[in-house]
Design an enzyme around this catalytic site. Sequence first.
Site, PDB file in Angstrom:
ATOM      1  N   ALA A 118       3.698  15.991   5.644  1.00 27.93           N
ATOM      2  CA  ALA A 118       4.827  16.257   4.735  1.00 27.93           C
ATOM      3  C   ALA A 118       4.923  15.211   3.632  1.00 27.93           C
ATOM      4  CB  ALA A 118       6.131  16.300   5.533  1.00 27.93           C
ATOM      5  N   GLU A 155      -6.654   2.600   6.429  1.00 28.41           N
ATOM      6  CA  GLU A 155      -6.550   3.910   5.760  1.00 28.41           C
ATOM      7  C   GLU A 155      -7.775   4.126   4.859  1.00 28.41           C
ATOM      8  OE1 GLU A 155      -3.600   5.922   6.051  1.00 28.41           O
ATOM      9  OE2 GLU A 155      -4.443   7.483   4.754  1.00 28.41           O
ATOM     10  N   ASP A 167       2.942   2.593   0.831  1.00 33.76           N
ATOM     11  CA  ASP A 167       3.388   3.212   2.082  1.00 33.76           C
ATOM     12  C   ASP A 167       3.421   2.205   3.230  1.00 33.76           C
ATOM     13  OD1 ASP A 167       3.308   5.380   0.463  1.00 33.76           O
ATOM     14  OD2 ASP A 167       1.642   6.386   1.465  1.00 33.76           O
TER      15      ASP A 167
HETATM   16  C1  GAF Z   1       0.112   8.108  -1.317  1.00 33.35           C
HETATM   17  C2  GAF Z   1      -0.555   6.738  -1.215  1.00 33.35           C
HETATM   18  F1  GAF Z   1      -0.800   6.409   0.079  1.00 33.35           F
HETATM   19  C3  GAF Z   1       0.288   5.650  -1.864  1.00 33.35           C
HETATM   20  O1  GAF Z   1      -0.421   4.429  -1.877  1.00 33.35           O
HETATM   21  C4  GAF Z   1       0.695   6.048  -3.289  1.00 33.35           C
HETATM   22  O2  GAF Z   1      -0.370   5.891  -4.194  1.00 33.35           O
HETATM   23  C5  GAF Z   1       1.250   7.474  -3.321  1.00 33.35           C
HETATM   24  O3  GAF Z   1       0.400   8.398  -2.681  1.00 33.35           O
HETATM   25  C6  GAF Z   1       1.474   7.947  -4.731  1.00 33.35           C
HETATM   26  O4  GAF Z   1       2.448   7.170  -5.342  1.00 33.35           O
HETATM   27  O5  GAF Z   1       1.299   8.137  -0.560  1.00 33.35           O
END
Ligand code: GAF
Length: 381
Positions: A118, A155, A167
């Site tokens: 999501a 990741e 994130d």
């Molecule tokens: C994803 C990525 F994991 C984040 O680092 C960021 O770039 C985002 O997309 C876009 O803002 O969630």
Amino acid sequence: MVSEIKKIFQQKFSGEPLIVRSPGRVNLIGEHTDYNEGFVLPAAIDKAIYVAIGRRTDNVLHLYSNDFNESLKINLTNIKPVKGWATYILGVVDQLIKKGFDIAGFNLILSGDIPIGAGLSSSAAVECATVFALNELFSLKIEKTAMVRIAQKAEHEYAGVMCGIMDQFTSMFGKKDSVIKLDCRSLEYEYKPLQLEGYKLVLLNTNVKHELASSEYNTRRQQCEQAVAWIKKDHSQVNSLRDVTIAMLEPLASIDPIIYNRCKYVVDENQRVLDSCDALEKADLHALGKKMFSTHDGLSKEYEVSCKELDYLVNAVKGNPHVLGARMMGGGFGGCTINLVKEEAIDELIANLSIGYKENMLLDLTAYVVVTGQGTELVNH
Ligand code: GAF
């Protein structure tokens, strides 16, 4: 959730586990700016991943996902990427091994209530929960920012998404009732109180995740890097799009109009984050909402990471006096829109949109009213 995961741990294994909670995130504004060394304005939410962990006497990792009812047993000497939930855990273990940390076998149970796919960063939450739990379990003494970097690298190397730092940083550092103004170049950050005065953050889940998501994400990142390499030829001080002005971009408009559009979006978006911080300080939610709509426009037309389902949901709330702002959130090509909605109007809005979404997109809509929450923490005691 804590007592449930503890019970499962004790049924499957034995002993007293350490339990770590790591939240998902929303992002008010500042999308695709993190890997361009720009600004973001995210917050941790009240939905989270839980990890229960305990030591073993051998070098085996025994992992179990309560939500998928799947387990994996793997030797520490044999760590490699796998399909699905376990790869995020293994990615973190791999990073710790590569960095020379002294870890041994462990049992781990994973559970949570972050909807998967999501765009609420359930994978970052798994990575952060894992690194935090292993740091505790083996007394590794890793400080939080370094844990965030390890989670991000997991990741990159195990999920193959060359994500920025937003994130993982938000999952680790989130704070209740606050958004984080994060400078993704210096990692300086500031908590800003989130006072929504009768409004709430509503996430509308398109319930789609288009296949393109990770490959196009990596392509955007490369396009931005290509632009920086071109601009650097005339402006040696430029190291990222953070250092770029609209004037510096002008020559790109004829060389490569697509890359020009990508960069213009990023440069404008950084300014929108700064303007949104001012708006929040002045409690001007109308101004913040307008910026959110502009961000969506840019993401859809210039950065081209939206999709018809996301555009439908944003267009459907435009002009609604109860919705101050709306935009797609996260990497794009599916996931959720984030909406700033008057509290009394939420139920009716969701009811109406669900009908329209089904009729037009032939899909069910899921809605979540989210509140901010704490970052990664031990929840045993
Ligand atoms: C994803 C990525 F994991 C984040 O680092 C960021 O770039 C985002 O997309 C876009 O803002 O969630």
